[in-house]
Design a protein around this motif. Structure first.
Motif, PDB file in Angstrom:
ATOM      1  N   ASN A  32      -1.742  -4.081 -12.253  1.00  0.00           N
ATOM      2  CA  ASN A  32      -1.495  -5.041 -11.160  1.00  0.00           C
ATOM      3  C   ASN A  32      -0.202  -4.710 -10.437  1.00  0.00           C
ATOM      4  N   ALA A  62      -0.018  -9.343 -22.010  1.00  0.00           N
ATOM      5  CA  ALA A  62       0.400  -9.587 -20.616  1.00  0.00           C
ATOM      6  C   ALA A  62       1.913  -9.807 -20.491  1.00  0.00           C
ATOM      7  N   ALA A  63       2.627  -9.866 -21.609  1.00  0.00           N
ATOM      8  CA  ALA A  63       4.082 -10.082 -21.528  1.00  0.00           C
ATOM      9  C   ALA A  63       4.762  -8.891 -20.867  1.00  0.00           C
ATOM     10  N   PHE A 108      -1.225  -4.168 -20.227  1.00  0.00           N
ATOM     11  CA  PHE A 108      -1.033  -4.400 -18.788  1.00  0.00           C
ATOM     12  C   PHE A 108      -0.050  -3.392 -18.227  1.00  0.00           C
ATOM     13  N   LYS A 109      -0.225  -3.078 -16.961  1.00  0.00           N
ATOM     14  CA  LYS A 109       0.729  -2.208 -16.269  1.00  0.00           C
ATOM     15  C   LYS A 109       1.086  -2.868 -14.939  1.00  0.00           C
ATOM     16  N   LEU A 110       2.379  -3.134 -14.774  1.00  0.00           N
ATOM     17  CA  LEU A 110       2.860  -3.727 -13.518  1.00  0.00           C
ATOM     18  C   LEU A 110       3.671  -2.691 -12.764  1.00  0.00           C
ATOM     19  N   PHE A 156      11.106  -9.833 -15.466  1.00  0.00           N
ATOM     20  CA  PHE A 156      10.366 -10.745 -14.607  1.00  0.00           C
ATOM     21  C   PHE A 156       8.999 -11.106 -15.205  1.00  0.00           C
ATOM     22  N   SER A 157       8.695 -12.371 -15.283  1.00  0.00           N
ATOM     23  CA  SER A 157       7.343 -12.865 -15.560  1.00  0.00           C
ATOM     24  C   SER A 157       7.401 -14.379 -15.626  1.00  0.00           C
ATOM     25  N   SER A 158       6.523 -15.026 -14.845  1.00  0.00           N
ATOM     26  CA  SER A 158       6.519 -16.491 -14.838  1.00  0.00           C
ATOM     27  C   SER A 158       5.714 -17.047 -16.013  1.00  0.00           C
ATOM     28  N   GLY A 159       4.867 -16.197 -16.610  1.00  0.00           N
ATOM     29  CA  GLY A 159       3.996 -16.645 -17.691  1.00  0.00           C
ATOM     30  C   GLY A 159       2.683 -17.240 -17.183  1.00  0.00           C
ATOM     31  N   ASN A 160       2.484 -17.174 -15.864  1.00  0.00           N
ATOM     32  CA  ASN A 160       1.258 -17.718 -15.287  1.00  0.00           C
ATOM     33  C   ASN A 160       0.000 -17.006 -15.783  1.00  0.00           C
ATOM     34  N   ARG A 161       0.064 -15.670 -15.776  1.00  0.00           N
ATOM     35  CA  ARG A 161      -1.102 -14.873 -16.208  1.00  0.00           C
ATOM     36  C   ARG A 161      -1.494 -15.222 -17.645  1.00  0.00           C
ATOM     37  N   ARG A 175      -0.581  -9.631  -7.437  1.00  0.00           N
ATOM     38  CA  ARG A 175      -1.115  -9.807  -8.797  1.00  0.00           C
ATOM     39  C   ARG A 175      -1.958 -11.059  -8.976  1.00  0.00           C
TER      40      ARG A 175
HETATM   41  O1  PAZ Z   1       3.700 -13.761 -15.701  1.00  0.00           O
HETATM   42  P1  PAZ Z   1       3.234 -13.566 -14.283  1.00  0.00           P
HETATM   43  O2  PAZ Z   1       1.938 -14.283 -14.035  1.00  0.00           O
HETATM   44  O3  PAZ Z   1       4.304 -13.935 -13.300  1.00  0.00           O
HETATM   45  O4  PAZ Z   1       2.992 -12.001 -14.065  1.00  0.00           O
HETATM   46  C1  PAZ Z   1       2.086 -11.334 -14.909  1.00  0.00           C
HETATM   47  C2  PAZ Z   1       2.559  -9.907 -15.192  1.00  0.00           C
HETATM   48  C3  PAZ Z   1       2.746  -9.175 -13.895  1.00  0.00           C
HETATM   49  C4  PAZ Z   1       3.887  -9.946 -15.954  1.00  0.00           C
HETATM   50  C5  PAZ Z   1       1.448  -9.211 -16.055  1.00  0.00           C
HETATM   51  O5  PAZ Z   1       0.254  -9.215 -15.364  1.00  0.00           O
HETATM   52  C6  PAZ Z   1       1.828  -7.785 -16.423  1.00  0.00           C
HETATM   53  O6  PAZ Z   1       1.560  -6.862 -15.726  1.00  0.00           O
HETATM   54  N1  PAZ Z   1       2.466  -7.597 -17.577  1.00  0.00           N
HETATM   55  C7  PAZ Z   1       2.935  -6.284 -18.042  1.00  0.00           C
HETATM   56  C8  PAZ Z   1       4.202  -5.917 -17.320  1.00  0.00           C
HETATM   57  C9  PAZ Z   1       4.669  -4.519 -17.616  1.00  0.00           C
HETATM   58  O7  PAZ Z   1       4.164  -3.526 -17.057  1.00  0.00           O
HETATM   59  O8  PAZ Z   1       5.578  -4.417 -18.434  1.00  0.00           O
END
Ligand code: PAZ
Length: 313
Positions: free
Chosen positions: A261, A181-182, A233-235, A68-73, A266
């Motif tokens: 986040n 951020a990927a 980044f940590k999601l 999951f990731s829209s690439g917005n960040r 987020r």
């Molecule tokens: O791409 P997006 O805007 O929908 O979300 C951004 C995100 C949540 C993918 C990014 O902020 C992030 O946390 N990337 C790392 C994801 C991870 O823990 O693998």
């Protein structure tokens, strides 16, 4: 230092990966971009990664697991880095959100336009401002060699390209930054053990064994680009474990900060976790146009400035 075991896992991942297509072309663009921006003015260069990696299930891929990731960040952060004077290598998942295009409708994009006659296609008045800004800002960034966009799809492409970029940026030292951020797959099917053709259906449930993707952050920090400033980044979806996980990642990978986040919030807030404490960064909720990346990038750029100063003293 990463252990021999980790190094071997990383080498074997790359040795068994399918070769990167157009590698010479990518390298040429990358080296030209870095040379242009680092010589003379000595502009800071950031590699922003954005979007999710796929894990193919077949070599001639029909099916894949996605992240999951829209690439917005990544797109919004890129715009802010360019505004702050950086040159950006934007390593992005094909088809995800692009810098300067966040206010354009992507679904369906053609709603932006109206067809008048064979020689005349116009932008609808409701989208004129957004299209004008997108075209002007993106063209300016590319024309001034401030933005280099490199697409990836699979985990194999992403990691090979990240290694190329990191190695190419090595000599830029502390003036370079990685802003990761990927959303990168943690598990994958090793290329050698992947079936070539489309997996056949009709023979009951499918059992797939996924191997763990070797952790590349340690090797990025210790070997590929040890002097670069590095933000990971940590999601999480469970807010209760988020800060603990981010703090552990900070210690384990020795990055300069981890941006933590939670999925559902987020776009409203993130927490920058670093050895100097945790800072909550929020969108300015009283300004409708405000996005969390405006304040986040301001903080990261400040931290990077301090890092560069300390590296030179
Ligand atoms: O791409 P997006 O805007 O929908 O979300 C951004 C995100 C949540 C993918 C990014 O902020 C992030 O946390 N990337 C790392 C994801 C991870 O823990 O693998």
């Amino acid at each position: 230092m990463s252990s021999m075991g980790e190094d071997e896992e990383v080498s074997s991942f790359f040795e068994s990966s399918p070769p990167l297509k157009k590698m010479e072309d990518i390298l040429q663009k990358l080296n030209g971009f870095i040379e242009h921006n680092s010589s003379g003015g000595g502009r800071r260069i950031v590699c922003v990664t954005s979007g999710g990696t796929t894990v193919p299930l077949e070599q001639r891929c029909v099916r894949y697991i996605d992240n999951f990731s829209s690439g917005n960040r990544g797109a919004a952060s890129t715009e802010n880095f360019v505004k702050a004077g950086y040159a950006v290598v934007f390593l992005y998942r094909s088809g995800t959100c692009q810098p300067y295009c966040r206010s354009l409708p992507d679904d369906p994009f053609l709603d932006c336009f109206q067809f008048l006659d064979n020689t005349n296609i116009q932008v609808h008045s409701s989208h004129v401002e957004a299209v004008k800004m997108a075209v002007m800002d993106q063209q300016a960034a590319v024309a001034e060699a401030r933005l280099l966009k490199l697409p990836f799809t699979t985990i194999y492409e992403y990691l090979q390209m990240l290694r190329l970029i990191a190695t190419a940026l090595k000599d830029v030292g502390p003036c370079s930054m990685f802003y990761l951020a990927a959303a990168v797959s943690d598990f994958y099917v090793p290329w050698n053990s992947m079936t070539e053709h489309k997996i056949e259906s009709g023979s009951g449930p499918l059992d797939i064994r996924l191997a763990q993707v070797p952790k590349m952050l340690s090797i990025l920090r210790t070997t590929w680009a040890p002097k670069a400033f590095c933000i990971s980044f940590k999601l999480e979806t469970d807010a209760k474990i988020l800060i603990d996980k981010a703090t552990k990642a900070l210690g384990k990978y020795k990055v300069h900060a981890v941006v933590a986040n939670e999925l559902s919030t987020r776009k409203e807030e993130v927490v920058v976790v670093s050895s100097s404490g945790n800072v909550v960064v929020r969108r300015d909720s009283d300004k409708p146009e405000s996005i969390v990346e405006d304040n986040l990038i301001r903080l990261i750029v400040d931290r990077h400035s301090t890092y560069i100063k300390e590296s030179h003293s």
